[in-house]
Motif scaffolding. Structure first.
Motif, PDB file in Angstrom:
ATOM      1  N   THR A   5       5.017  10.414   0.656  1.00 40.22           N
ATOM      2  CA  THR A   5       5.950  10.541  -0.465  1.00 40.22           C
ATOM      3  C   THR A   5       5.264  10.636  -1.816  1.00 40.22           C
ATOM      4  N   ASP A   6       4.012  10.159  -1.929  1.00 38.26           N
ATOM      5  CA  ASP A   6       3.327  10.207  -3.224  1.00 38.26           C
ATOM      6  C   ASP A   6       1.816  10.247  -2.995  1.00 38.26           C
ATOM      7  N   ARG A   7       1.189  11.350  -3.413  1.00 29.95           N
ATOM      8  CA  ARG A   7      -0.244  11.526  -3.189  1.00 29.95           C
ATOM      9  C   ARG A   7      -1.073  10.544  -4.012  1.00 29.95           C
ATOM     10  N   ALA A   8      -0.718  10.395  -5.290  1.00 38.17           N
ATOM     11  CA  ALA A   8      -1.486   9.504  -6.167  1.00 38.17           C
ATOM     12  C   ALA A   8      -1.397   8.059  -5.692  1.00 38.17           C
ATOM     13  N   ASP A   9      -0.196   7.637  -5.298  1.00 38.56           N
ATOM     14  CA  ASP A   9      -0.046   6.279  -4.770  1.00 38.56           C
ATOM     15  C   ASP A   9      -0.864   6.092  -3.500  1.00 38.56           C
ATOM     16  N   THR A  10      -0.895   7.115  -2.641  1.00 36.85           N
ATOM     17  CA  THR A  10      -1.674   7.021  -1.404  1.00 36.85           C
ATOM     18  C   THR A  10      -3.147   6.792  -1.704  1.00 36.85           C
ATOM     19  N   ALA A  62      -4.513   5.619  -4.423  1.00 38.80           N
ATOM     20  CA  ALA A  62      -4.707   4.304  -5.035  1.00 38.80           C
ATOM     21  C   ALA A  62      -4.640   3.205  -3.976  1.00 38.80           C
ATOM     22  N   SER A  63      -3.730   3.352  -3.013  1.00 47.45           N
ATOM     23  CA  SER A  63      -3.622   2.356  -1.944  1.00 47.45           C
ATOM     24  C   SER A  63      -4.850   2.372  -1.049  1.00 47.45           C
ATOM     25  N   MET A  64      -5.383   3.570  -0.761  1.00 37.42           N
ATOM     26  CA  MET A  64      -6.610   3.655   0.014  1.00 37.42           C
ATOM     27  C   MET A  64      -7.744   2.918  -0.689  1.00 37.42           C
ATOM     28  N   ALA A  65      -7.846   3.098  -2.003  1.00 37.51           N
ATOM     29  CA  ALA A  65      -8.903   2.434  -2.761  1.00 37.51           C
ATOM     30  C   ALA A  65      -8.720   0.920  -2.740  1.00 37.51           C
ATOM     31  N   ARG A  66      -7.481   0.463  -2.891  1.00 36.88           N
ATOM     32  CA  ARG A  66      -7.231  -0.976  -2.862  1.00 36.88           C
ATOM     33  C   ARG A  66      -7.550  -1.551  -1.485  1.00 36.88           C
ATOM     34  N   PHE A  67      -7.085  -0.895  -0.450  1.00 38.13           N
ATOM     35  CA  PHE A  67      -7.302  -1.369   0.912  1.00 38.13           C
ATOM     36  C   PHE A  67      -8.794  -1.446   1.217  1.00 38.13           C
ATOM     37  N   THR A  76       0.862  -1.201   0.000  1.00 38.48           N
ATOM     38  CA  THR A  76       0.000   0.000   0.000  1.00 38.48           C
ATOM     39  C   THR A  76       0.893   1.244   0.000  1.00 38.48           C
ATOM     40  N   PRO A  77       1.638   1.479  -1.079  1.00 40.15           N
ATOM     41  CA  PRO A  77       2.610   2.578  -1.106  1.00 40.15           C
ATOM     42  C   PRO A  77       1.948   3.951  -1.127  1.00 40.15           C
ATOM     43  N   GLY A  78       2.755   4.943  -0.826  1.00 40.44           N
ATOM     44  CA  GLY A  78       2.287   6.322  -0.850  1.00 40.44           C
ATOM     45  C   GLY A  78       2.682   7.083   0.391  1.00 40.44           C
TER      46      GLY A  78
END
Length: 280
Positions: free
Chosen positions: A237-242, A244-249, A194-196
């Motif tokens: 470190t990365d808003r877009a990754d965060t 996307a990780s929230m959505a996956r989680f 869950t990067p970001g």
């Protein structure tokens, strides 16, 4: 003949159930108290000014997982040197009541009994007591370890001395992974990418046989309001990754009907039994 047919069908239906019972891992999990963070202003926890001026109390939770005869600690909390002390830095005042090793003693365990120490990411409140487990295999996403050993131009992301037992040893007990990682190879404890928050931030899925699936957030979320309004910390470190990780989680949590535990939110402490009781 009918009696024989019924018996055959019953046996056929029973065999898969018996096989499933035989392979179900002997699994349980404890929540450990690894400190507390008093926050005078939560402004930095949103890049959209969602929490400006709000004081908050955050817990620092770690977890012990037993898989058969193997033990794993998830996140290593604030530094043990803070036990009985406090430290203030910026809006944070942090304290620690008991060390992880001290709490393990309540269960008749020592640091040498811990086979694996997994960390969700490299921030100081999740790696503070790593040096207490030099004999354990460290589990860490390869991008986070890369950031520790080869820091970016902006400067160090963590004290490299904390990782010395795994980065300077000739044959380190170290497992890294690019994405998800099945810790025991049977799907019962899976580190989820869950990067970001950091480049290699991870969350943890624990599939308990009685309680059901539990998802530990790491620092994907720090408090429940971030789930509701998608508050992205300024220091991620990365808003877009965060996002996307929230959505996956959230999709995983919904699909599995999992118990979500936000590790820093005191309101989620009672989602697992109070130590020294365990969830099974």
């Amino acid at each position: 003949m009918l009696r024989f047919a019924i018996g055959t069908v019953a046996l056929a239906l029973a065999v898969p159930a018996l096989a499933q019972d035989a392979t179900t891992p002997d699994l349980e999990m404890w929540r450990l108290g690894c400190g507390e963070l008093q926050l005078s202003d939560a402004e930095s926890f949103s890049d959209a000014h969602l929490y400006d001026g709000q004081p908050r109390t955050l817990t620092d939770s770690c977890y012990l997982i037993r898989h058969g005869e193997d033990y794993m600690v998830w996140d290593a909390g604030l530094p043990g040197a803070l036990v009985g002390n406090s430290m203030t830095q910026g809006p944070f005042t942090v304290t620690v009541k008991r060390s992880i090793v001290d709490q393990l003693g309540d269960l008749g365990l020592t640091a040498a009994d811990i086979d694996y120490v997994g960390v969700s990411h490299y921030h100081f409140d999740h790696i503070g007591q790593l040096p207490d487990f030099p004999q354990s295999t460290l589990l860490i996403n390869e991008r986070d370890l890369q950031a520790v050993t080869n820091p970016p131009a902006s400067g160090p992301v963590a004290d490299p001395a904390i990782f010395a037992a795994w980065t300077t040893a000739e044959k380190p007990k170290l497992t890294t992974y690019p994405k998800d990682h099945d810790v025991f190879g049977d799907g019962s404890v899976v580190i989820k990418s869950t990067p970001g928050h950091t480049p290699g931030h991870s969350s943890l899925l624990v599939r308990l046989p009685q309680k059901g699936d539990v998802l530990l957030t790491g620092d994907l979320y720090h408090f429940v309001e971030q789930i509701e309004n998608r508050g992205v910390p300024q220091f991620n470190t990365d808003r877009a990754d965060t996002l996307a990780s929230m959505a996956r989680f959230d999709s995983m949590a919904g699909a599995l009907d999992a118990t979500v535990v936000i590790q820093h939110d005191p309101r989620h402490i009672d989602r697992l039994p109070a130590f020294p009781e365990s969830a099974k």
